[in-house]
Write an enzyme that holds these catalytic residues in place. Structure first.
Site, mmCIF file in Angstrom:
data_model
loop_
_atom_site.group_PDB
_atom_site.id
_atom_site.type_symbol
_atom_site.label_atom_id
_atom_site.label_comp_id
_atom_site.label_asym_id
_atom_site.label_seq_id
_atom_site.Cartn_x
_atom_site.Cartn_y
_atom_site.Cartn_z
ATOM 1 C CG ASN A 202 -1.682 1.225 1.461
ATOM 2 O OD1 ASN A 202 -1.769 2.060 0.564
ATOM 3 N ND2 ASN A 202 -2.262 1.356 2.642
ATOM 4 C CD1 TRP A 203 3.735 1.259 -2.708
ATOM 5 C CD2 TRP A 203 4.061 2.623 -4.454
ATOM 6 N NE1 TRP A 203 4.746 0.725 -3.478
ATOM 7 C CE2 TRP A 203 4.957 1.538 -4.553
ATOM 8 C CE3 TRP A 203 4.069 3.597 -5.451
ATOM 9 C CZ2 TRP A 203 5.868 1.419 -5.603
ATOM 10 C CZ3 TRP A 203 4.973 3.470 -6.503
ATOM 11 C CH2 TRP A 203 5.866 2.395 -6.575
ATOM 12 C CE LYS A 204 -0.067 3.230 4.767
ATOM 13 N NZ LYS A 204 0.026 3.331 6.216
ATOM 14 C CG HIS B 119 -5.686 1.884 5.250
ATOM 15 N ND1 HIS B 119 -5.282 2.869 6.110
ATOM 16 C CD2 HIS B 119 -4.655 1.011 5.144
ATOM 17 C CE1 HIS B 119 -4.043 2.595 6.520
ATOM 18 N NE2 HIS B 119 -3.647 1.475 5.946
ATOM 19 C CD GLU C 180 -2.787 5.533 6.826
ATOM 20 O OE1 GLU C 180 -2.728 5.546 5.578
ATOM 21 O OE2 GLU C 180 -1.873 5.073 7.540
ATOM 22 C CD GLU D 110 -3.243 -2.491 7.415
ATOM 23 O OE1 GLU D 110 -2.126 -2.684 6.918
ATOM 24 O OE2 GLU D 110 -3.940 -1.502 7.158
ATOM 25 N N GLY E 144 2.748 2.361 10.597
ATOM 26 C CA GLY E 144 3.712 3.442 10.419
ATOM 27 C C GLY E 144 4.470 3.815 11.681
ATOM 28 C CB SER F 188 5.398 -1.651 11.805
ATOM 29 O OG SER F 188 5.002 -0.305 12.048
ATOM 30 N N GLY G 45 2.916 -1.224 4.186
ATOM 31 C CA GLY G 45 2.931 0.191 3.818
ATOM 32 C C GLY G 45 4.338 0.636 3.464
ATOM 33 N N GLY G 46 5.017 1.252 4.427
ATOM 34 C CA GLY G 46 6.333 1.854 4.192
ATOM 35 C C GLY G 46 7.314 0.953 3.466
HETATM 36 P P1 PGA Z 1 3.013 0.337 7.483
HETATM 37 O O1 PGA Z 1 1.536 0.522 6.878
HETATM 38 O O2 PGA Z 1 3.548 -0.964 6.946
HETATM 39 O O3 PGA Z 1 3.782 1.534 6.966
HETATM 40 O O4 PGA Z 1 2.878 0.327 8.956
HETATM 41 C C1 PGA Z 1 0.667 -0.559 6.744
HETATM 42 C C2 PGA Z 1 -0.667 -0.105 6.195
HETATM 43 O O5 PGA Z 1 -1.152 0.946 6.630
HETATM 44 O O6 PGA Z 1 -1.257 -0.765 5.331
#
Ligand code: PGA
Length: 249
Positions: free
Chosen positions: A10-12, A96, A98, A166, A172, A211, A232-233
């Site tokens: 997930n590149w956000k 998600h 967010e 999650e 993050g 993470s 994500g990251g």
């Molecule tokens: P993260 O994000 O790996 O940067 O913690 C995961 C996500 O929000 O899908």
């Protein structure tokens, strides 16, 4: 029952055209179509079509990060599942945390979005997860199971829907849930799926997210009922993402 593992990135709100080479690097090295692991990268909408082109003739799938509940209409700034499909993507993340916190998305909205995704034959990656406060007060499982029940489309099957657990506090932050906590939550999710879908409940891919990095992926992916990761990251760097894919192989 064995479930084919899935590693989704997930590149956000990250990624400019220069980052398409990361998609290319991942696509070239990703396992093939008949390999044991399925891989998806979800770039921002602006890169969707080009990412599909960058991954052409490989098994890497491209997904989006959200979709509107309607197919088209007067919704300035929104993108529909039909548009995502038209761009060549095969999946979409919905619900998600967010989106839930930044845009006030409720379970019923997430369910409508997942339903819209299924109508276009997109895999819906439905996200659930508790906040730190909810975990501290012992509500984590109840919250997550309520989100699951409220967010799954009526027509959900193990071939059309993937669930990502999650914990919000792990996203993050560099913090991850302990393998025991992940095992407990994924066990509870599996039980709920079995109760709702019978035999098919055992076939749903249950991803862990929050993470996930190359150095903790193997430990998390070994946990019972963890069938992959939503990353994500670490999905922004081809080497890191591919190391996590390797851990799932
Ligand atoms: P993260 O994000 O790996 O940067 O913690 C995961 C996500 O929000 O899908």
């Amino acid at each position: 029952m064995t479930v084919r593992p899935l590693i989704a990135g997930n590149w956000k709100m990250n990624g400019l055209s220069q980052d398409l080479r990361t998609v290319q690097e991942i696509a070239r090295a990703a396992p093939g179509t008949d390999a044991s692991v399925r891989t998806i990268i979800c770039p921002p909408f602006t890169l969707l079509r080009e990412a599909v082109a960058a991954a052409a003739d490989t098994a890497l799938e491209i997904g989006a990060q959200d979709c509107h509940i309607s197919r088209s209409g007067a919704h300035t700034g929104d993108v529909s599942a039909a548009m995502i499909k038209d761009a060549g993507a095969s999946a979409v993340i919905v619900g998600h945390s967010e989106r839930r916190s930044d845009h006030g998305e409720t379970d019923s909205m997430v369910k409508a979005k997942a339903t819209a995704a299924l109508a276009e034959n997109l895999t819906a990656i439905v996200c659930v997860g508790e906040t730190a406060g909810q975990r501290q007060t012992g509500q984590a499982e109840a919250v997550v199971l309520r989100q699951l029940a409220g967010s799954l489309p009526d027509a959900a099957t193990s071939t059309t829907v993937v669930i990502a657990y999650e914990p919000v506090w792990a996203i993050g932050t560099g913090l991850t849930a302990t393998p025991d906590d992940v095992a407990a939550m994924h066990g509870a999710l599996r039980q709920a799926l079995n109760a709702q879908f019978g035999d098919d409940g055992g076939r749903f891919a249950l991803l862990y997210g929050g993470s996930v990095k190359p150095d903790n992926a193997a430990e998390l992916l070994r946990v019972a009922n963890v069938n992959g990761a939503l990353v994500g990251g670490a999905s922004l760097k081809s080497q890191d993402f591919l190391a996590i894919v390797d851990a799932a192989c």
